[in-house]
Write an enzyme that holds these catalytic residues in place. Structure first.
Site, PDB file in Angstrom:
ATOM      1  CG  ASN A  90      -2.243  -0.732   0.910  1.00 41.59           C
ATOM      2  OD1 ASN A  90      -2.717  -0.716  -0.217  1.00 41.59           O
ATOM      3  ND2 ASN A  90      -2.788  -1.393   1.904  1.00 41.59           N
TER       4      ASN A  90
ATOM      5  CG  HIS B 196       6.625   7.394  -2.219  1.00 43.10           C
ATOM      6  ND1 HIS B 196       6.850   8.565  -2.874  1.00 43.10           N
ATOM      7  CD2 HIS B 196       6.312   7.720  -0.946  1.00 43.10           C
ATOM      8  CE1 HIS B 196       6.677   9.578  -2.055  1.00 43.10           C
ATOM      9  NE2 HIS B 196       6.344   9.091  -0.866  1.00 43.10           N
TER      10      HIS B 196
ATOM     11  CG  ASP C  68      11.624  -7.441   2.313  1.00 40.30           C
ATOM     12  OD1 ASP C  68      10.980  -6.462   2.725  1.00 40.30           O
ATOM     13  OD2 ASP C  68      12.431  -8.050   3.037  1.00 40.30           O
ATOM     14  CB  THR C  69      13.832  -2.931  -0.777  1.00 40.34           C
ATOM     15  OG1 THR C  69      13.183  -3.156  -2.022  1.00 40.34           O
ATOM     16  CG2 THR C  69      15.077  -2.084  -1.017  1.00 40.34           C
TER      17      THR C  69
ATOM     18  CG  PHE D 151      10.282   5.954  -0.837  1.00 39.19           C
ATOM     19  CD1 PHE D 151      10.443   5.745  -2.189  1.00 39.19           C
ATOM     20  CD2 PHE D 151      10.316   4.853   0.011  1.00 39.19           C
ATOM     21  CE1 PHE D 151      10.640   4.472  -2.695  1.00 39.19           C
ATOM     22  CE2 PHE D 151      10.513   3.575  -0.494  1.00 39.19           C
ATOM     23  CZ  PHE D 151      10.673   3.379  -1.851  1.00 39.19           C
TER      24      PHE D 151
ATOM     25  CG  ASP E 230      15.106   7.565  -2.809  1.00 43.43           C
ATOM     26  OD1 ASP E 230      15.750   6.502  -2.894  1.00 43.43           O
ATOM     27  OD2 ASP E 230      13.997   7.728  -3.349  1.00 43.43           O
TER      28      ASP E 230
ATOM     29  CE  LYS F  71      14.453   5.174  -6.096  1.00 41.40           C
ATOM     30  NZ  LYS F  71      13.500   5.272  -4.988  1.00 41.40           N
TER      31      LYS F  71
HETATM   32  P1  IMP Z   1      10.598  -2.343   1.592  1.00 44.90           P
HETATM   33  O1  IMP Z   1      10.910  -3.730   1.969  1.00 44.90           O
HETATM   34  O2  IMP Z   1      10.519  -2.157   0.115  1.00 44.90           O
HETATM   35  O3  IMP Z   1       9.445  -1.741   2.338  1.00 44.90           O
HETATM   36  O4  IMP Z   1      11.846  -1.462   1.984  1.00 44.90           O
HETATM   37  C1  IMP Z   1      12.340  -1.408   3.301  1.00 44.90           C
HETATM   38  C2  IMP Z   1      12.888  -0.034   3.561  1.00 44.90           C
HETATM   39  O5  IMP Z   1      13.991   0.204   2.697  1.00 44.90           O
HETATM   40  C3  IMP Z   1      11.907   1.105   3.295  1.00 44.90           C
HETATM   41  O6  IMP Z   1      11.135   1.410   4.407  1.00 44.90           O
HETATM   42  C4  IMP Z   1      12.821   2.240   2.952  1.00 44.90           C
HETATM   43  O7  IMP Z   1      13.273   2.843   4.122  1.00 44.90           O
HETATM   44  C5  IMP Z   1      13.975   1.544   2.282  1.00 44.90           C
HETATM   45  N1  IMP Z   1      13.820   1.596   0.815  1.00 44.90           N
HETATM   46  C6  IMP Z   1      13.254   0.677   0.006  1.00 44.90           C
HETATM   47  N2  IMP Z   1      13.285   1.074  -1.272  1.00 44.90           N
HETATM   48  C7  IMP Z   1      13.897   2.283  -1.256  1.00 44.90           C
HETATM   49  C8  IMP Z   1      14.229   3.215  -2.292  1.00 44.90           C
HETATM   50  O8  IMP Z   1      13.968   3.033  -3.492  1.00 44.90           O
HETATM   51  N3  IMP Z   1      14.846   4.324  -1.884  1.00 44.90           N
HETATM   52  C9  IMP Z   1      15.156   4.596  -0.589  1.00 44.90           C
HETATM   53  N4  IMP Z   1      14.855   3.787   0.402  1.00 44.90           N
HETATM   54  C10 IMP Z   1      14.233   2.615   0.067  1.00 44.90           C
END
Ligand code: IMP
Length: 192
Positions: free
Chosen positions: A9, A12, A69-70, A149, A152, A172
């Protein structure tokens, strides 16, 4: 047009994804399918968390979907914040606090190499597939810019002399971890 649920949800991320997929797919969010609950993310790897989220949506809501997941891995911090990137400074998921803690933990550090890694798990037609994207770069000593976000403003990819937060969304997406993982996902969806 094919519909796919993106298990997020985060406005961005949805916007980024919809820009990348263009008119090839209709991307639905969790709220579009009536899912308003917090999906558990308790695995100890990015891939494990992506699988967990995608399976949750498929099993509970029945939609073909993908989840991502990042993590931001900083070498001088032994790979931290990694899978804890969203809640590095606490459970509030506060990006400013996360960046402030990261900069404080790197105070005086000259070796600032880092990478973003994204794992996407697609569940489609009864099969699971994993796609990965990464971008190498460095953590700046102070935030630059206010687009995007998360981290970044403090991440500069090797391909540029500017932080992600000083780039347009398209710029980006071309080099980012999620852009690359999504390109692999799209390549699979369109050419398999
Ligand atoms: P998520 O698993 O994609 O929610 O990412 C975990 C966390 O990594 C996020 O809450 C952000 O703080 C950071 N994050 C993920 N993608 C990005 C991005 O493209 N730019 C900057 N921070 C990111």
């Amino acid at each position: 047009m094919q519909e796919l649920v993106f298990a997020t949800n985060n406005a961005h991320k949805l916007e980024e994804l919809r820009r990348i997929t263009g008119d090839k797919f209709t991307i639905l969010s969790l709220s579009d399918i009536g899912c308003h609950e917090d999906i558990p993310e308790t695995a100890d790897t990015l891939e494990g968390n992506a699988r967990q989220k995608a399976r949750f949506v498929k099993e509970k809501y029945g939609y073909d979907c993908f989840a991502d997941d990042t993590g931001l891995m900083v070498d001088a911090l032994g790979g931290a914040p990694g899978i804890y990137s969203a809640r590095y400074a606490g459970p509030g998921h506060d990006s400013r606090a996360n960046m402030a803690l990261l900069l404080a933990n790197l105070e005086g550090e000259t070796h600032r190499s880092a990478r973003f890694v994204t794992c996407i798990c697609l569940i489609k037609d009864g099969e699971e597939h994993i796609f990965e994207g990464r971008v190498e770069g460095e953590i700046l000593t102070a935030p630059q810019g206010d687009a995007g976000f998360g981290y970044d403003p403090v991440f500069r990819p090797d391909e540029s002399d500017r932080s992600f937060a000083l780039m347009s969304a398209d710029e980006k997406n071309t080099i980012s971890h999620r852009g690359r993982a999504t390109a692999a996902l799209l390549d699979y969806l369109l050419n398999r």
